[in-house]
Motif scaffolding. Structure first.
Motif, PDB file in Angstrom:
ATOM      1  N   LEU A  48      -2.877 -18.923  67.301  1.00  0.00           N
ATOM      2  CA  LEU A  48      -1.644 -19.321  66.728  1.00  0.00           C
ATOM      3  C   LEU A  48      -0.993 -18.409  65.598  1.00  0.00           C
ATOM      4  O   LEU A  48       0.307 -18.330  65.767  1.00  0.00           O
ATOM      5  N   LYS A  49      -1.895 -17.927  65.053  1.00  0.00           N
ATOM      6  CA  LYS A  49      -1.544 -16.815  63.942  1.00  0.00           C
ATOM      7  C   LYS A  49      -0.655 -15.813  64.466  1.00  0.00           C
ATOM      8  O   LYS A  49       0.114 -15.063  64.025  1.00  0.00           O
ATOM      9  N   ASN A  50      -1.137 -15.298  65.669  1.00  0.00           N
ATOM     10  CA  ASN A  50      -0.729 -14.247  66.446  1.00  0.00           C
ATOM     11  C   ASN A  50       0.267 -14.508  67.533  1.00  0.00           C
ATOM     12  O   ASN A  50       0.783 -13.768  68.277  1.00  0.00           O
ATOM     13  N   GLY A  51       1.092 -15.902  67.345  1.00  0.00           N
ATOM     14  CA  GLY A  51       2.065 -16.319  68.057  1.00  0.00           C
ATOM     15  C   GLY A  51       1.715 -16.678  69.618  1.00  0.00           C
ATOM     16  O   GLY A  51       2.725 -16.966  70.256  1.00  0.00           O
ATOM     17  N   ASP A  53       0.431 -20.031  71.357  1.00  0.00           N
ATOM     18  CA  ASP A  53       0.309 -21.139  71.321  1.00  0.00           C
ATOM     19  C   ASP A  53      -0.494 -21.650  72.676  1.00  0.00           C
ATOM     20  O   ASP A  53       0.391 -22.129  73.662  1.00  0.00           O
TER      21      ASP A  53
END
Length: 64
Positions: A48-51, A53
């Protein structure tokens, strides 16, 4: 671990049900299920932190 648990979760199992099944398949005692869950959530949060999902259930289906 990630691909197997994510596949089980995508078919409608709860995360813990998927983790218990994964532990059973790999001969891991259920006492470590919460540790596996924590690792799963950390991997998910890293994505999620790296986009990326993976939480969206319709990601593999064609959207209109």
């Amino acid at each position: 671990m990630w691909s197997e648990l994510n596949d089980l979760h995508d078919i409608g199992c709860s995360v813990m049900t998927a983790i218990y099944a994964w532990c059973d398949k790999h001969g891991i005692d259920y006492d470590y299920a919460l540790t596996v869950r924590q690792r799963y959530y950390r991997l998910r949060d890293s994505y999620l932190k790296n986009g990326i999902d993976f939480r969206h259930r319709m990601r593999n289906k064609k959207r209109i």
